[in-house]
Design a protein around this motif. Structure first.
Motif, short mmCIF file in Angstrom:
data_model
loop_
_atom_site.label_atom_id
_atom_site.label_comp_id
_atom_site.label_asym_id
_atom_site.label_seq_id
_atom_site.Cartn_x
_atom_site.Cartn_y
_atom_site.Cartn_z
N ALA A 23 0.91 -1.11 0.13
CA ALA A 23 -0.07 0.04 0.09
C ALA A 23 0.85 1.33 0.62
O ALA A 23 0.41 2.46 -0.51
CB ALA A 23 -0.91 0.16 1.18
N LEU A 24 2.20 1.49 1.15
CA LEU A 24 2.68 2.23 0.78
C LEU A 24 3.82 2.78 -0.43
O LEU A 24 3.74 3.84 -1.22
CB LEU A 24 3.87 1.96 2.31
CG LEU A 24 2.91 2.88 2.95
CD1 LEU A 24 3.97 1.68 4.67
CD2 LEU A 24 2.34 3.98 3.58
N ALA A 25 3.83 1.54 -1.50
CA ALA A 25 4.36 1.52 -2.12
C ALA A 25 3.56 1.91 -3.87
O ALA A 25 3.84 3.30 -4.58
CB ALA A 25 5.57 0.12 -2.92
N GLY A 43 2.53 -1.65 -10.93
CA GLY A 43 2.08 -1.44 -9.91
C GLY A 43 0.84 -3.08 -10.04
O GLY A 43 0.79 -3.53 -8.73
N LYS A 44 1.14 -3.73 -10.47
CA LYS A 44 1.11 -5.17 -10.79
C LYS A 44 2.09 -5.75 -9.98
O LYS A 44 2.07 -6.65 -9.16
CB LYS A 44 0.92 -5.62 -11.73
CG LYS A 44 -0.21 -5.19 -12.93
CD LYS A 44 -0.12 -5.89 -14.23
CE LYS A 44 -1.77 -5.72 -14.75
NZ LYS A 44 -1.84 -6.11 -16.19
N ALA A 45 3.21 -5.34 -9.86
CA ALA A 45 4.61 -5.94 -9.25
C ALA A 45 4.31 -5.58 -8.12
O ALA A 45 4.79 -5.87 -7.14
CB ALA A 45 5.62 -5.54 -10.24
N ILE A 46 4.09 -3.88 -7.80
CA ILE A 46 3.85 -4.07 -6.23
C ILE A 46 2.71 -4.75 -6.00
O ILE A 46 2.67 -5.42 -4.43
CB ILE A 46 3.05 -2.15 -6.67
CG1 ILE A 46 4.77 -1.58 -6.87
CG2 ILE A 46 2.69 -1.47 -5.11
CD1 ILE A 46 4.52 0.10 -6.85
N ASP A 47 1.96 -5.04 -6.52
CA ASP A 47 0.04 -5.62 -5.62
C ASP A 47 1.14 -7.25 -5.72
O ASP A 47 0.59 -8.10 -4.97
CB ASP A 47 -1.01 -5.84 -7.26
CG ASP A 47 -1.58 -4.18 -6.94
OD1 ASP A 47 -1.15 -3.51 -6.42
OD2 ASP A 47 -2.07 -4.18 -8.04
N ALA A 48 1.54 -7.86 -6.35
CA ALA A 48 2.40 -8.81 -6.44
C ALA A 48 2.99 -9.34 -4.87
O ALA A 48 3.40 -10.53 -4.15
CB ALA A 48 3.41 -9.47 -7.51
N THR A 49 3.62 -8.20 -4.55
CA THR A 49 4.57 -8.40 -3.66
C THR A 49 3.67 -9.06 -2.36
O THR A 49 3.62 -9.53 -1.23
CB THR A 49 5.10 -7.05 -3.30
OG1 THR A 49 4.36 -5.74 -2.60
CG2 THR A 49 5.69 -6.53 -3.85
N ALA A 50 1.91 -8.38 -2.56
CA ALA A 50 1.11 -8.37 -1.08
C ALA A 50 0.83 -9.70 -1.27
O ALA A 50 0.45 -10.49 -0.54
CB ALA A 50 0.67 -7.70 -1.18
N LEU A 51 1.61 -10.38 -2.05
CA LEU A 51 0.65 -12.25 -2.10
C LEU A 51 1.20 -12.90 -1.45
O LEU A 51 0.75 -13.86 -1.31
CB LEU A 51 0.67 -12.45 -3.84
CG LEU A 51 -0.29 -11.68 -4.64
CD1 LEU A 51 -0.50 -12.35 -5.87
CD2 LEU A 51 -1.85 -11.58 -4.44
N GLY A 52 2.93 -12.45 -2.27
CA GLY A 52 3.99 -13.79 -1.17
C GLY A 52 4.17 -15.06 -1.78
O GLY A 52 4.34 -15.85 -1.15
N ALA A 53 4.09 -14.87 -3.26
CA ALA A 53 3.73 -16.04 -4.01
C ALA A 53 5.12 -15.16 -4.39
O ALA A 53 4.11 -15.01 -5.82
CB ALA A 53 2.75 -16.28 -5.07
N ALA A 59 6.71 -13.34 -12.82
CA ALA A 59 6.01 -12.56 -13.67
C ALA A 59 6.04 -10.81 -13.92
O ALA A 59 5.99 -10.33 -14.77
CB ALA A 59 4.94 -14.04 -13.57
N ALA A 60 5.62 -11.17 -12.87
CA ALA A 60 5.36 -9.42 -12.29
C ALA A 60 6.62 -8.49 -12.71
O ALA A 60 6.27 -7.49 -13.20
CB ALA A 60 4.54 -8.86 -10.95
#
Length: 89
Positions: A23-25, A43-53, A59-60
Motif C-alpha cells: 500500500a505504501l509503495a 503497479g502489478k509488481a507492487i500488487d504481487a508483493t502482497a501475495l507472497g507468491a 512474472a510481474a
C-alpha cells in the motif's frame, strides 16, 4: 524498507506487513511520472508483493522490466534483473 526479505535465509514477511508495504509503495507510485504501460506494470509488481507468491512476483517483475527497459540505464536494468532472479519462481 524492502518489500522482500533481506536474503535467502530470512523468514518470509508477515502477510499483513507485505500488504502494508505494498500500500505504501502504491502511494509512492502515484507520485512518480511514468508512461502508462510502465506505471501499470510497476503497479502489478507492487500488487504481487502482497501475495507472497514468488512465481507471481517473478512474472510481474519480468513484465515491469519489459515495460521499464526503454526508460532504464544498463545498471538499472541489471538491478531489476537481479531482483527478479532473487525472487525465483
Amino acid at each position: 524498507a524492502p518489500v522482500l526479505p533481506g536474503g535467502p535465509g530470512d523468514p518470509p514477511l508477515d502477510p499483513e506487513l507485505r500488504r502494508e508495504r505494498a500500500a505504501l509503495a502504491r502511494q509512492w507510485l502515484s507520485g512518480v511520472s511514468l508512461p502508462s504501460p510502465a506505471r501499470g506494470a510497476v503497479g502489478k509488481a507492487i500488487d504481487a508483493t502482497a501475495l507472497g507468491a514468488p512465481p507471481a512476483l517473478r512474472a510481474a517483475l519480468d513484465a515491469a522490466l519489459s515495460a521499464l527497459a526503454p526508460l532504464l540505464d544498463p545498471s538499472g536494468r541489471a538491478e531489476l534483473q537481479q531482483l527478479a532472479a532473487a525472487v525465483g519462481g
